[in-house]
Design a protein around this motif. Structure first.
Motif, PDB file in Angstrom:
ATOM      1  N   ALA A  76       0.831  -1.207   0.000  1.00 56.33           N
ATOM      2  CA  ALA A  76       0.000   0.000   0.000  1.00 56.33           C
ATOM      3  C   ALA A  76       0.865   1.255   0.000  1.00 56.33           C
ATOM      4  O   ALA A  76       0.564   2.234  -0.693  1.00 56.33           O
ATOM      5  CB  ALA A  76      -0.934  -0.005   1.217  1.00 56.33           C
ATOM      6  N   PHE A  77       1.948   1.224   0.775  1.00 52.98           N
ATOM      7  CA  PHE A  77       2.851   2.375   0.798  1.00 52.98           C
ATOM      8  C   PHE A  77       3.489   2.598  -0.568  1.00 52.98           C
ATOM      9  O   PHE A  77       3.601   3.730  -1.041  1.00 52.98           O
ATOM     10  CB  PHE A  77       3.935   2.174   1.857  1.00 52.98           C
ATOM     11  N   LEU A  78       3.910   1.527  -1.211  1.00 53.67           N
ATOM     12  CA  LEU A  78       4.535   1.659  -2.529  1.00 53.67           C
ATOM     13  C   LEU A  78       3.561   2.227  -3.550  1.00 53.67           C
ATOM     14  O   LEU A  78       3.976   2.929  -4.484  1.00 53.67           O
ATOM     15  CB  LEU A  78       5.046   0.303  -3.006  1.00 53.67           C
ATOM     16  N   SER A  79       2.270   1.970  -3.385  1.00 52.45           N
ATOM     17  CA  SER A  79       1.289   2.456  -4.359  1.00 52.45           C
ATOM     18  C   SER A  79       1.207   3.976  -4.379  1.00 52.45           C
ATOM     19  O   SER A  79       0.822   4.566  -5.393  1.00 52.45           O
ATOM     20  CB  SER A  79      -0.095   1.864  -4.057  1.00 52.45           C
ATOM     21  N   VAL A  80       1.559   4.633  -3.262  1.00 49.47           N
ATOM     22  CA  VAL A  80       1.511   6.105  -3.196  1.00 49.47           C
ATOM     23  C   VAL A  80       2.895   6.683  -2.911  1.00 49.47           C
ATOM     24  O   VAL A  80       3.023   7.817  -2.461  1.00 49.47           O
ATOM     25  CB  VAL A  80       0.501   6.585  -2.129  1.00 49.47           C
ATOM     26  N   HIS A  81       3.928   5.893  -3.195  1.00 56.43           N
ATOM     27  CA  HIS A  81       5.292   6.309  -2.889  1.00 56.43           C
ATOM     28  C   HIS A  81       5.679   7.580  -3.627  1.00 56.43           C
ATOM     29  O   HIS A  81       6.443   8.405  -3.115  1.00 56.43           O
ATOM     30  CB  HIS A  81       6.262   5.175  -3.245  1.00 56.43           C
ATOM     31  N   HIS A  82       5.143   7.766  -4.836  1.00 54.64           N
ATOM     32  CA  HIS A  82       5.523   8.939  -5.625  1.00 54.64           C
ATOM     33  C   HIS A  82       4.951  10.238  -5.053  1.00 54.64           C
ATOM     34  O   HIS A  82       5.318  11.325  -5.501  1.00 54.64           O
ATOM     35  CB  HIS A  82       5.080   8.768  -7.081  1.00 54.64           C
ATOM     36  N   LEU A  83       4.063  10.133  -4.063  1.00 49.48           N
ATOM     37  CA  LEU A  83       3.481  11.331  -3.445  1.00 49.48           C
ATOM     38  C   LEU A  83       4.199  11.706  -2.151  1.00 49.48           C
ATOM     39  O   LEU A  83       3.781  12.650  -1.468  1.00 49.48           O
ATOM     40  CB  LEU A  83       2.003  11.093  -3.129  1.00 49.48           C
ATOM     41  N   ARG A  84       5.274  11.002  -1.817  1.00 48.02           N
ATOM     42  CA  ARG A  84       5.887  11.121  -0.495  1.00 48.02           C
ATOM     43  C   ARG A  84       6.359  12.532  -0.171  1.00 48.02           C
ATOM     44  O   ARG A  84       6.360  12.942   0.984  1.00 48.02           O
ATOM     45  CB  ARG A  84       7.050  10.135  -0.372  1.00 48.02           C
ATOM     46  N   GLN A  85       6.793  13.304  -1.191  1.00 46.94           N
ATOM     47  CA  GLN A  85       7.292  14.651  -0.920  1.00 46.94           C
ATOM     48  C   GLN A  85       6.158  15.666  -0.810  1.00 46.94           C
ATOM     49  O   GLN A  85       6.372  16.771  -0.323  1.00 46.94           O
ATOM     50  CB  GLN A  85       8.265  15.082  -2.023  1.00 46.94           C
ATOM     51  N   ALA A  86       4.981  15.290  -1.263  1.00 44.46           N
ATOM     52  CA  ALA A  86       3.866  16.227  -1.262  1.00 44.46           C
ATOM     53  C   ALA A  86       2.882  15.979  -0.126  1.00 44.46           C
ATOM     54  O   ALA A  86       2.119  16.872   0.250  1.00 44.46           O
ATOM     55  CB  ALA A  86       3.123  16.141  -2.595  1.00 44.46           C
ATOM     56  N   THR A  87       2.900  14.779   0.436  1.00 46.53           N
ATOM     57  CA  THR A  87       1.968  14.467   1.513  1.00 46.53           C
ATOM     58  C   THR A  87       2.558  13.331   2.348  1.00 46.53           C
ATOM     59  O   THR A  87       3.615  12.786   2.024  1.00 46.53           O
ATOM     60  CB  THR A  87       0.593  14.058   0.955  1.00 46.53           C
ATOM     61  N   ASP A  88       1.889  12.958   3.418  1.00 44.62           N
ATOM     62  CA  ASP A  88       2.371  11.906   4.303  1.00 44.62           C
ATOM     63  C   ASP A  88       1.910  10.546   3.770  1.00 44.62           C
ATOM     64  O   ASP A  88       0.796  10.102   4.033  1.00 44.62           O
ATOM     65  CB  ASP A  88       1.844  12.131   5.721  1.00 44.62           C
ATOM     66  N   ALA A  89       2.784   9.892   3.011  1.00 50.27           N
ATOM     67  CA  ALA A  89       2.422   8.604   2.418  1.00 50.27           C
ATOM     68  C   ALA A  89       2.210   7.535   3.479  1.00 50.27           C
ATOM     69  O   ALA A  89       1.395   6.620   3.304  1.00 50.27           O
ATOM     70  CB  ALA A  89       3.495   8.167   1.423  1.00 50.27           C
ATOM     71  N   TYR A  90       2.942   7.618   4.584  1.00 42.92           N
ATOM     72  CA  TYR A  90       2.750   6.638   5.663  1.00 42.92           C
ATOM     73  C   TYR A  90       1.383   6.819   6.319  1.00 42.92           C
ATOM     74  O   TYR A  90       0.732   5.844   6.714  1.00 42.92           O
ATOM     75  CB  TYR A  90       3.859   6.771   6.706  1.00 42.92           C
ATOM     76  N   ASP A  91       0.924   8.050   6.438  1.00 44.62           N
ATOM     77  CA  ASP A  91      -0.394   8.308   7.010  1.00 44.62           C
ATOM     78  C   ASP A  91      -1.480   7.712   6.121  1.00 44.62           C
ATOM     79  O   ASP A  91      -2.443   7.113   6.612  1.00 44.62           O
ATOM     80  CB  ASP A  91      -0.605   9.816   7.170  1.00 44.62           C
ATOM     81  N   LEU A  92      -1.322   7.850   4.814  1.00 43.84           N
ATOM     82  CA  LEU A  92      -2.277   7.254   3.879  1.00 43.84           C
ATOM     83  C   LEU A  92      -2.284   5.734   4.016  1.00 43.84           C
ATOM     84  O   LEU A  92      -3.336   5.084   3.957  1.00 43.84           O
ATOM     85  CB  LEU A  92      -1.909   7.638   2.442  1.00 43.84           C
TER      86      LEU A  92
END
Length: 346
Positions: free
Chosen positions: A300-316
């Motif tokens: 699940a984390f890898l699915s939104v990994h590209h957003l890590r600098q713009a939002t909290d991917a771990y929170d998602l």
């Protein structure tokens, strides 16, 4: 018509997930993790169920505390048709799973999945003249767990973040362009069917929704990230001039747009990915295996990994994990007492 939308955790303090319910589950989970004498996962969840039944003060009825008359009246009259007993069980399981501490767990799975890529990234790090120091030799030894290699940190072994980023970036692209939507399928914790099943409609739809949200955002992801970082740097760094009112307004507008469109879509993709990974890797859908939980969390984390600098991917990712736990209990109609009995078979 098939509903392909991922099932999202209800909003905090909404009619189906009121504040008292969330706080009761948090208190029970905290009590369980604070009890260091309980080390086995089933025992910890079972104890949390017992604590929650005590906190609600109504035994197996799983109703809110007597000290909250309004909430108690709503629950007892069944206002809105909400089954708070089941909701409490789902909230508690989500809290327990979300609080599991897997230090370097995501990194470990990625390293195990792509060991050659990991070492290549470390070599590249060592050849990069801009890196302050060469990679720590311990990171090349795959017989040593990362949690052991990093036990004395921070600072963490040099090269760790460089290698982790390289592997996660690759795994993200692998999952984004694959038919089954999993980037680490070959690293699943249990023997599973190979190849994995094709991505379900919910995952395909969620992936498309996030792409569309990013394409239709007022500012691009790169521009949004740059604006946000520049604003935060100017605001928090006393050596830089404070952001102007116009700059602050621009960032606020971009943030509203991002939160209204991109974040919900990203939450949907993480939720759909978690569900797909958990259901595929779990050998028994009526139990929660720690290895499967960690694996699904990483996917699940890898699915939104590209957003890590713009939002909290771990929170998602944590929200996706909690969402699946919530609906898992609802599908089985488990209240807290029933969850406690189910846990005893884990």
């Amino acid at each position: 018509m098939i509903d392909t939308a991922p099932r999202i955790l209800p909003v905090f303090d909404s009619p189906s997930r009121p504040k008292w319910l969330v706080e009761a589950a948090k208190a029970a989970a905290s009590a369980s993790f604070a009890d260091r004498s309980r080390t086995e996962w089933p025992d910890k969840v079972g104890y949390a169920c017992e604590r929650l039944l005590e906190l609600t003060g109504r035994g197996s009825d799983c109703l809110p505390p007597i000290c909250d008359p309004k909430a108690l009246l709503v629950a007892e009259t069944g206002s809105g048709g909400h089954d708070f007993g089941v909701a409490l069980a789902g909230e508690l399981l989500g809290e327990m799973v979300g609080r599991l501490s897997f230090s370097f767990g995501d990194d470990e799975i990625c390293r195990d999945a792509y060991p050659v890529l990991w070492d290549m990234a470390l070599d590249e790090c060592g050849n990069d003249p801009d890196m302050p120091e060469p990679p720590d030799p311990i990171l090349f030894d795959h017989s040593i767990h990362l949690s052991e290699a990093c036990k004395d940190g921070p600072p963490w072994p040099s090269g760790l973040h460089y290698a982790s980023h390289a592997v996660m970036e690759f795994a993200h692209h692998a999952s984004a362009y694959s038919s089954h939507g999993l980037g680490l399928a070959h690293a699943a914790p249990v023997p599973v069917l190979w190849p994995p099943p094709d991505a379900p409609p919910s995952l395909v739809s969620a992936r498309r929704a996030l792409s569309e949200a990013l394409e239709n955002a007022t500012v691009s992801q790169d521009e949004y990230t740059a604006k946000l970082h520049a604003f935060l740097s100017a605001r928090d760094n006393p050596n830089l001039p404070d952001p102007t009112v116009a700059e602050a307004d621009q960032v606020s507008a971009a943030l509203r747009d991002w939160n209204d469109s991109v974040i919900p879509a990203a939450r949907g993709l993480a939720t759909a990915t978690y569900a797909h990974a958990w259901e595929w890797a779990s050998s028994d859908h009526d139990r929660w295996d720690l290895g499967v939980v960690l694996y699904a969390h990483t996917e699940a984390f890898l699915s939104v990994h590209h957003l890590r600098q713009a939002t909290d991917a771990y929170d998602l990712t944590d929200a996706a994990c909690c969402s699946y736990a919530w609906w898992w209990c609802h599908d089985r109609e488990l209240d807290v007492a029933s969850l406690r009995e189910t846990v005893s078979t884990w």
